[in-house]
Write an enzyme that holds these catalytic residues in place. Sequence first.
Site, PDB file in Angstrom:
ATOM      1  NE  ARG A 158      -3.910  -1.018   0.287  1.00 54.39           N
ATOM      2  CZ  ARG A 158      -5.010  -1.306   0.955  1.00 54.39           C
ATOM      3  NH1 ARG A 158      -4.999  -2.230   1.872  1.00 54.39           N
ATOM      4  NH2 ARG A 158      -6.140  -0.672   0.726  1.00 54.39           N
ATOM      5  CD  GLN A 194      -2.107   6.184  -4.499  1.00 60.38           C
ATOM      6  OE1 GLN A 194      -1.277   6.907  -5.060  1.00 60.38           O
ATOM      7  NE2 GLN A 194      -2.854   6.611  -3.510  1.00 60.38           N
ATOM      8  CG  ASP A 240      -4.202  -0.696  -3.306  1.00 62.34           C
ATOM      9  OD1 ASP A 240      -4.759  -1.783  -3.075  1.00 62.34           O
ATOM     10  OD2 ASP A 240      -4.093   0.201  -2.441  1.00 62.34           O
ATOM     11  CB  SER A 298      -7.361   0.766  -2.873  1.00 65.37           C
ATOM     12  OG  SER A 298      -6.588   0.836  -1.719  1.00 65.37           O
ATOM     13  CE1 TYR A 332      -4.463  -2.787   5.141  1.00 65.32           C
ATOM     14  CE2 TYR A 332      -2.083  -3.026   5.089  1.00 65.32           C
ATOM     15  CZ  TYR A 332      -3.299  -3.063   4.459  1.00 65.32           C
ATOM     16  OH  TYR A 332      -3.360  -3.374   3.129  1.00 65.32           O
TER      17      TYR A 332
HETATM   18  P1  NAD Z   1      -9.143  -2.150   6.090  1.00 66.15           P
HETATM   19  O1  NAD Z   1     -10.090  -2.662   5.051  1.00 66.15           O
HETATM   20  O2  NAD Z   1      -8.049  -3.039   6.586  1.00 66.15           O
HETATM   21  O3  NAD Z   1     -10.005  -1.640   7.365  1.00 66.15           O
HETATM   22  C1  NAD Z   1     -11.044  -0.695   7.220  1.00 66.15           C
HETATM   23  C2  NAD Z   1     -10.984   0.328   8.353  1.00 66.15           C
HETATM   24  O4  NAD Z   1     -11.402  -0.272   9.574  1.00 66.15           O
HETATM   25  C3  NAD Z   1      -9.599   0.911   8.623  1.00 66.15           C
HETATM   26  O5  NAD Z   1      -9.659   2.308   8.474  1.00 66.15           O
HETATM   27  C4  NAD Z   1      -9.316   0.495  10.066  1.00 66.15           C
HETATM   28  O6  NAD Z   1      -8.592   1.486  10.776  1.00 66.15           O
HETATM   29  C5  NAD Z   1     -10.705   0.351  10.635  1.00 66.15           C
HETATM   30  N1  NAD Z   1     -10.770  -0.450  11.873  1.00 66.15           N
HETATM   31  C6  NAD Z   1     -10.100  -1.591  12.194  1.00 66.15           C
HETATM   32  N2  NAD Z   1     -10.434  -2.000  13.432  1.00 66.15           N
HETATM   33  C7  NAD Z   1     -11.346  -1.122  13.914  1.00 66.15           C
HETATM   34  C8  NAD Z   1     -12.071  -1.002  15.132  1.00 66.15           C
HETATM   35  N3  NAD Z   1     -11.914  -1.875  16.110  1.00 66.15           N
HETATM   36  N4  NAD Z   1     -12.928   0.042  15.260  1.00 66.15           N
HETATM   37  C9  NAD Z   1     -13.086   0.945  14.260  1.00 66.15           C
HETATM   38  N5  NAD Z   1     -12.428   0.897  13.085  1.00 66.15           N
HETATM   39  C10 NAD Z   1     -11.559  -0.115  12.920  1.00 66.15           C
HETATM   40  O7  NAD Z   1      -8.497  -0.795   5.634  1.00 66.15           O
HETATM   41  P2  NAD Z   1      -8.120  -0.270   4.184  1.00 66.15           P
HETATM   42  O8  NAD Z   1      -9.246   0.482   3.656  1.00 66.15           O
HETATM   43  O9  NAD Z   1      -7.568  -1.376   3.384  1.00 66.15           O
HETATM   44  O10 NAD Z   1      -6.955   0.774   4.533  1.00 66.15           O
HETATM   45  C11 NAD Z   1      -5.962   0.449   5.515  1.00 66.15           C
HETATM   46  C12 NAD Z   1      -4.803   1.420   5.497  1.00 66.15           C
HETATM   47  O11 NAD Z   1      -4.076   1.355   4.294  1.00 66.15           O
HETATM   48  C13 NAD Z   1      -5.169   2.886   5.661  1.00 66.15           C
HETATM   49  O12 NAD Z   1      -4.163   3.510   6.419  1.00 66.15           O
HETATM   50  C14 NAD Z   1      -5.084   3.449   4.305  1.00 66.15           C
HETATM   51  O13 NAD Z   1      -4.851   4.839   4.304  1.00 66.15           O
HETATM   52  C15 NAD Z   1      -3.891   2.673   3.814  1.00 66.15           C
HETATM   53  N6  NAD Z   1      -3.899   2.647   2.356  1.00 66.15           N
HETATM   54  C16 NAD Z   1      -2.795   3.149   1.713  1.00 66.15           C
HETATM   55  C17 NAD Z   1      -2.779   3.145   0.332  1.00 66.15           C
HETATM   56  C18 NAD Z   1      -1.593   3.689  -0.403  1.00 66.15           C
HETATM   57  O14 NAD Z   1      -0.759   4.326   0.170  1.00 66.15           O
HETATM   58  N7  NAD Z   1      -1.486   3.397  -1.693  1.00 66.15           N
HETATM   59  C19 NAD Z   1      -3.843   2.620  -0.375  1.00 66.15           C
HETATM   60  C20 NAD Z   1      -4.937   2.119   0.314  1.00 66.15           C
HETATM   61  C21 NAD Z   1      -4.943   2.120   1.702  1.00 66.15           C
END
Ligand code: NAD
Length: 383
Positions: A122, A127, A130, A133, A228
């Site tokens: 990530r 990106q 990904d 996402s 994460y």
């Molecule tokens: P995910 O699908 O793993 O989880 C969804 C959300 O649930 C997350 O925001 C997480 O913090 C939240 N969560 C987990 N446990 C929880 C709890 N007990 N109570 C409330 N919320 C809770 O997440 P995702 O959408 O795949 O994204 C994860 C991370 O990856 C984020 O930091 C995102 O910014 C990052 N990301 C980075 C890139 C990139 O840089 N290219 C791309 C996508 C995502």
Amino acid sequence: MKIGVAKEVEYRERRVALIPDAIAKLTKQGLEIWVESGLGEQSCFEDSAYEEAGAQVISDKEKLWKEVDVLLKVGSPVEEELGLLTPGKVLISFLNPLGQPEMIQKLANAQVTALSMELIPRTSRAQSMDALSSQAGVAGYKAVLIAAAALPKFFPMLTTAAGTIRPAKVFVIGAGVAGLQAIATARRLGAVVEAFDIRPAVKEEVQSLGAKFVEVTLNEETVAEGGYAREISEDSKRRSQELVAEHVKTADVVITTAQVPGKKAPRLVTKEMVAQMKPGSVVVDLAAEQGGNCEVSEAGKDVVYEGVTVIGPINLPASMAIHASQMYAKNISTLLNYLVKEGELNLDFDDDIISGTVVTHGGEIRNQRVKDALASEQSPVAN
Ligand code: NAD
């Protein structure tokens, strides 16, 4: 080099790994593209469109699987397909490596070089590859439409001759990629939106979409490697549950999206919380397949509990097969372009994208977390 695109056989999987528009760029690189006949019949892409784009349509599945060098898919191969994967074959698809490490072991045993789309780092550099996402965005959008269709109320505020309608209140739990798209979609439909996440970093993003951030201060680090969420302590769980309960109670719609990679989804909405919601309210649990954020939800079912409809959808991206496939095709063809140098596959394991994504090679599982997941499954004390 021959690249094959296999038809998905899993029930409900309507997406395809490459759409016709993605093919021209690959053939320009000197790649020969074979697609299985009927590939896009469930996503509205016809064989003739693939042919016009420069692909060869192959009706013999076995020939396609055996003769191509690289096989592209959306979902992991089913048991019968594993036998079609000959040694040295490269497979690129979602493989759910932490959820089914034993399947990854079979791919390693078959001497397949498997790249898991879930393991694309990530990072900004990766990106455009990904797929987690791109597909999470589709799920977040569709979750709101499902909720709006099930809710016996309008989302927007309406001022009419028949009186004023108050806007619906939507509460999104988990403001990752899916959650942020759910917030944006609910806002576009005119709802008043609140969102909760244990990662404080998302506050600004939530607010920039016009939603209120429900904030909890926890006395521990909630962010793991890669941004994460990490699994939180029992005390933090209790404190966040108290806060979540207050907001669930007053919401017309709750959308839950919270995940912790490689773990069962955290249980955030209890039966008692659902029972306190107004009759007619709706919960859509995007984590239903990973065990559910809501105690009431069942994957693939709509459950009515104390007058509240709790929906646990399965594979929502497949329900928007055209755009979900378009985005997935962009992700996987960008990865493929990245791997191919002068018409040949170049697996440079010093590259973080390649070393992070290749899960099996040379008969071995290369990813430590997958090895650990396999060991814990094989251990007699594993539960
Ligand atoms: P995910 O699908 O793993 O989880 C969804 C959300 O649930 C997350 O925001 C997480 O913090 C939240 N969560 C987990 N446990 C929880 C709890 N007990 N109570 C409330 N919320 C809770 O997440 P995702 O959408 O795949 O994204 C994860 C991370 O990856 C984020 O930091 C995102 O910014 C990052 N990301 C980075 C890139 C990139 O840089 N290219 C791309 C996508 C995502």
